[in-house]
Design a protein around this motif. Structure first.
Motif, PDB file in Angstrom:
ATOM      1  N   ARG A 182      89.223 -67.977  32.965  1.00 14.09           N
ATOM      2  CA  ARG A 182      88.300 -68.110  34.089  1.00 14.09           C
ATOM      3  C   ARG A 182      87.122 -68.947  33.619  1.00 14.09           C
ATOM      4  N   LEU A 183      86.923 -70.080  34.284  1.00 15.94           N
ATOM      5  CA  LEU A 183      85.784 -70.939  33.994  1.00 15.94           C
ATOM      6  C   LEU A 183      84.703 -70.659  35.025  1.00 15.94           C
ATOM      7  N   LYS A 184      83.512 -70.341  34.541  1.00 12.85           N
ATOM      8  CA  LYS A 184      82.369 -70.110  35.429  1.00 12.85           C
ATOM      9  C   LYS A 184      81.325 -71.161  35.115  1.00 12.85           C
ATOM     10  N   PHE A 185      80.872 -71.840  36.138  1.00 13.80           N
ATOM     11  CA  PHE A 185      79.936 -72.930  35.978  1.00 13.80           C
ATOM     12  C   PHE A 185      78.525 -72.490  36.353  1.00 13.80           C
ATOM     13  N   ASP A 186      77.542 -73.254  35.889  1.00 13.79           N
ATOM     14  CA  ASP A 186      76.138 -72.927  36.152  1.00 13.79           C
ATOM     15  C   ASP A 186      75.833 -72.797  37.639  1.00 13.79           C
ATOM     16  N   ILE A 234      92.053 -74.739  28.210  1.00 15.17           N
ATOM     17  CA  ILE A 234      91.131 -75.705  28.818  1.00 15.17           C
ATOM     18  C   ILE A 234      91.834 -77.058  28.941  1.00 15.17           C
ATOM     19  N   GLU A 235      92.492 -77.489  27.869  1.00 12.47           N
ATOM     20  CA  GLU A 235      93.217 -78.759  27.911  1.00 12.47           C
ATOM     21  C   GLU A 235      94.320 -78.709  28.964  1.00 12.47           C
ATOM     22  N   TYR A 236      95.015 -77.589  29.067  1.00 13.25           N
ATOM     23  CA  TYR A 236      96.085 -77.418  30.042  1.00 13.25           C
ATOM     24  C   TYR A 236      95.563 -77.639  31.461  1.00 13.25           C
ATOM     25  N   ILE A 237      94.383 -77.080  31.747  1.00 13.07           N
ATOM     26  CA  ILE A 237      93.786 -77.224  33.079  1.00 13.07           C
ATOM     27  C   ILE A 237      93.347 -78.666  33.312  1.00 13.07           C
ATOM     28  N   LEU A 238      92.625 -79.237  32.348  1.00 11.12           N
ATOM     29  CA  LEU A 238      92.056 -80.571  32.532  1.00 11.12           C
ATOM     30  C   LEU A 238      93.105 -81.667  32.565  1.00 11.12           C
ATOM     31  N   ILE A 290      98.525 -67.172  34.127  1.00 13.58           N
ATOM     32  CA  ILE A 290      99.895 -67.499  33.735  1.00 13.58           C
ATOM     33  C   ILE A 290     100.626 -66.175  33.519  1.00 13.58           C
ATOM     34  N   SER A 291     101.630 -65.947  34.333  1.00 13.74           N
ATOM     35  CA  SER A 291     102.389 -64.705  34.234  1.00 13.74           C
ATOM     36  C   SER A 291     103.292 -64.758  33.006  1.00 13.74           C
ATOM     37  N   PRO A 292     103.786 -63.601  32.553  1.00 12.68           N
ATOM     38  CA  PRO A 292     104.716 -63.598  31.416  1.00 12.68           C
ATOM     39  C   PRO A 292     105.961 -64.457  31.665  1.00 12.68           C
ATOM     40  N   GLU A 293     106.325 -64.650  32.927  1.00  6.88           N
ATOM     41  CA  GLU A 293     107.490 -65.461  33.272  1.00  6.88           C
ATOM     42  C   GLU A 293     107.149 -66.940  33.362  1.00  6.88           C
ATOM     43  N   GLY A 294     105.853 -67.286  33.227  1.00  4.46           N
ATOM     44  CA  GLY A 294     105.439 -68.680  33.255  1.00  4.46           C
ATOM     45  C   GLY A 294     104.967 -69.193  34.601  1.00  4.46           C
ATOM     46  N   ARG A 295     104.832 -68.306  35.598  1.00  3.74           N
ATOM     47  CA  ARG A 295     104.293 -68.750  36.884  1.00  3.74           C
ATOM     48  C   ARG A 295     102.798 -68.984  36.725  1.00  3.74           C
ATOM     49  N   VAL A 296     102.300 -70.084  37.291  1.00  2.00           N
ATOM     50  CA  VAL A 296     100.888 -70.429  37.197  1.00  2.00           C
ATOM     51  C   VAL A 296     100.250 -70.275  38.569  1.00  2.00           C
ATOM     52  N   ASN A 297      99.130 -69.569  38.609  1.00  2.00           N
ATOM     53  CA  ASN A 297      98.394 -69.373  39.852  1.00  2.00           C
ATOM     54  C   ASN A 297      96.967 -69.863  39.635  1.00  2.00           C
ATOM     55  N   TYR A 298      96.528 -70.809  40.465  1.00  2.00           N
ATOM     56  CA  TYR A 298      95.164 -71.332  40.404  1.00  2.00           C
ATOM     57  C   TYR A 298      94.357 -70.757  41.559  1.00  2.00           C
ATOM     58  N   GLN A 299      93.124 -70.410  41.268  1.00  4.51           N
ATOM     59  CA  GLN A 299      92.170 -70.016  42.309  1.00  4.51           C
ATOM     60  C   GLN A 299      90.879 -70.741  42.009  1.00  4.51           C
ATOM     61  N   ASP A 300      90.368 -71.465  42.998  1.00  9.22           N
ATOM     62  CA  ASP A 300      89.111 -72.166  42.789  1.00  9.22           C
ATOM     63  C   ASP A 300      88.142 -71.855  43.923  1.00  9.22           C
ATOM     64  N   LEU A 302      87.725 -77.481  43.745  1.00  6.15           N
ATOM     65  CA  LEU A 302      87.137 -77.525  42.407  1.00  6.15           C
ATOM     66  C   LEU A 302      88.177 -77.937  41.368  1.00  6.15           C
ATOM     67  N   LEU A 303      89.391 -77.420  41.472  1.00  6.53           N
ATOM     68  CA  LEU A 303      90.444 -77.768  40.517  1.00  6.53           C
ATOM     69  C   LEU A 303      90.644 -79.278  40.475  1.00  6.53           C
TER      70      LEU A 303
END
Length: 101
Positions: free
Chosen positions: A61-65, A22-26, A74-84, A89-90
């Protein structure tokens, strides 16, 4: 309006990894308490739970009201993929005051 969250579980179940994610995202991919231990790309090592099966991605996965969702993988190799959903939203979530969240 939801305001409280309790995270509980057995040792090694991923509680700290969840909070760090959560901190990583925010905080735009930064985990303050890991800054001295890991830097930059290596902070991903702090997000992935030590019990994550080899080769498996870590996902939060964050789901909001209002049914909006934010997914970070986050893949094992460290690639980050965001989907909003909805798009943008991100960026809105990253404007939150981390210390108040």
């Amino acid at each position: 309006m939801s305001k409280n969250l309790i995270v509980y579980g057995a040792n090694g179940s991923g509680k700290s990894s969840f909070v760090d994610a959560i901190e990583y995202i925010l905080s735009n991919e930064r985990i303050e308490h890991l800054a001295h231990e890991y830097s930059g790309h290596n902070q991903l090592l702090g997000v992935r739970n030590t019990n994550t099966p080899q080769g498996a991605s870590s996902v939060i996965r964050l789901k909001f009201d209002n049914h909006s969702t934010l997914t970070v993988e986050i893949s094992p190799e460290g690639r980050v993929n965001y989907q909003d959903a909805p798009p943008g939203l991100l960026e809105e979530v990253q404007k939150w005051d981390l210390m108040r969240t």
